[in-house]
Design an enzyme around this catalytic site. Structure first.
Site, PDB file in Angstrom:
ATOM      1  N   PHE A 139       3.527  39.965  21.692  1.00 17.08           N
ATOM      2  CA  PHE A 139       3.054  40.573  22.940  1.00 17.08           C
ATOM      3  C   PHE A 139       3.019  42.080  22.738  1.00 17.08           C
ATOM      4  CE2 PHE A 139       3.431  42.580  27.068  1.00 17.08           C
ATOM      5  CZ  PHE A 139       2.401  41.951  27.759  1.00 17.08           C
ATOM      6  N   ASP A 224       6.776  47.509  16.882  1.00 17.33           N
ATOM      7  CA  ASP A 224       6.593  47.718  18.318  1.00 17.33           C
ATOM      8  C   ASP A 224       7.972  47.643  18.971  1.00 17.33           C
ATOM      9  OD1 ASP A 224       6.129  47.571  21.019  1.00 17.33           O
ATOM     10  OD2 ASP A 224       4.583  46.029  20.902  1.00 17.33           O
ATOM     11  N   LYS A 253       8.566  52.650  27.795  1.00 18.34           N
ATOM     12  CA  LYS A 253       9.542  52.126  28.753  1.00 18.34           C
ATOM     13  C   LYS A 253      10.758  53.043  28.925  1.00 18.34           C
ATOM     14  CE  LYS A 253       8.056  47.306  28.436  1.00 18.34           C
ATOM     15  NZ  LYS A 253       7.426  47.204  29.748  1.00 18.34           N
TER      16      LYS A 253
END
Length: 394
Positions: A139, A224, A253
């Site tokens: 993802f 990632d 984030k």
């Protein structure tokens, strides 16, 4: 009619139906606690998918945001601003990478990395067709390019044609990766721990093996770390569990403590210097408000030893969850405060039951409860969560 129903109905009427939230409307937050519009208090065990590692509304980060907003929130990259230099220097020194390309969202950081490795492949490695290998069940966002290497049918259905030049291999399978590499391969991109897939931890030594294979084939390794970075797994970055250093890392984030969208691509001079003025950019990337917020967020991580807390409390949480006697639990897995509880039936009803008990979490990949509290959580607060999980899962 309750405030909650009125507000949810309003969203359902006027917004696209691209999310399926737990039926709660949050109005306030502080630390690991949030309050809904009815005045009910809940423990946040999701932390906005790891964006709020420093806790909701951390006073130091809020102060930095307010102070900068009263001076200069935004100036485009047409001009320099007085915060970006200090920010990129701090982020490089904090992470050990040579250069930063500031962006805003996680998906933008990944898109930036894709462009960087492809241009590196053309200019430095000398390939004609720059191919990138990803892992199954990945993802990386929901842009056209990121869903082009997704293996989740729903993310792709109806959105083709897709960006070419990607192939996928099973996560954790070094032989499959080695066999997939060709002369045109420029990069391998992966999450060190797959979050959206259900907190899937690879076999021990897998990342080290990937690093060895990529080096041997002159292929860039891209990690990632948008969900796993900045202490979530008990290390600053999850790749550190295998004592490696990738060529490119994407972050976001928790880089801003959840107060403002801030992301970045981290890499070496060799990779980053393929960019020339005009190749890539973003109106808000490197803006002074985002820079000020991110610097404060990094200070909080360091000053409050949140990486170390994640390791200590994460080990405790995993151990206690594995002791729960429930016929519904198939597996408990994770690192640090990044934990998945896989069940034998859909997890959504259990998450809704936990909400009624004052615990907020969310299902992922249908059968897994994802637990990722702010890293400021206390041991006694984790004990409350554990007891509620015992009650619901029994």
């Amino acid at each position: 009619m309750s405030k909650t129903k009125l507000m949810i109905d309003e969203v359902e009427k006027w917004s696209a139906h691209n999310y399926h939230p737990i039926p709660i409307v949050i109005a306030e937050g502080e630390g690991i606690w949030v309050t809904d519009v009815e005045g009910n208090k809940y423990m946040d065990m999701l932390a906005a998918y790891s964006a709020v590692n420093q806790g909701h509304r951390h006073p130091k980060i809020v102060s930095a945001l307010i102070d900068q907003a009263q001076k200069m929130p935004l100036t485009s990259r047409a001009f320099h601003n007085d915060k970006m230099g200090a920010y990129v220097k701090k982020l490089c020194e904090f992470t050990g990478f040579e250069k930063v390309l500031p962006m805003n969202t996680g998906a933008e950081a990944v898109e930036t990395a894709l462009k960087a490795v492809r241009k590196w492949g053309h200019q430095v490695k000398g390939v004609e067709c720059a191919e990138i290998i990803a892992c199954q069940n990945n993802f990386a966002g929901r842009t056209i390019s990121t869903i082009s290497f997704s293996t989740e049918d729903q993310y792709r259905e109806g959105f083709g044609p897709f960006t070419p030049g990607f192939k996928t291999v099973p996560f954790g399978d070094l032989k499959a990766l080695e066999d997939a590499i060709t002369d045109n391969t420029v990069a391998v991109i992966m999450e060190p721990i797959q979050g959206e897939a259900g907190i899937i931890v690879p076999p021990e030594g897998y990342l080290k093996g990937v690093r060895e294979i990529t080096k041997a084939n002159n292929v860039l390794m891209v990690c990632d770390e948008i969900q796993t970075g900045f202490g979530r797994t008990g290390k600053l970055f999850a790749f550190e569990h295998d004592n490696i250093r990738p060529d490119v890392v994407t972050v976001g984030k928790a880089l801003s403590g959840g107060l403002y969208p801030v992301s970045a691509m981290l890499s070496s001079k060799e990779v980053m210097d393929v960019f020339r003025p005009g190749d890539h950019g973003s109106t808000f990337g490197g803006n002074p408000l985002g820079c000020a917020v991110a610097m404060a967020a990094l200070d909080v991580l360091e000053d409050e030893n949140l990486v170390e807390r994640s390791k200590e409390l994460g080990d405790y949480l995993l151990d206690e969850l594995k002791k729960i006697d429930s016929e519904h639990i198939k597996e408990v897995r994770g690192k640090g405060l990044f934990v998945g509880v896989e069940l034998d039936k859909p997890a959504r009803p259990f998450c809704e039951a936990l909400m009624k008990e004052g615990i907020l979490c969310k299902e992922t990949h249908e059968f897994t409860i994802r637990l990722a509290p702010p890293l400021v959580v206390k041991k006694e607060e984790l004990d409350i969560c554990i007891e509620k999980l015992k009650k619901v899962l029994k």
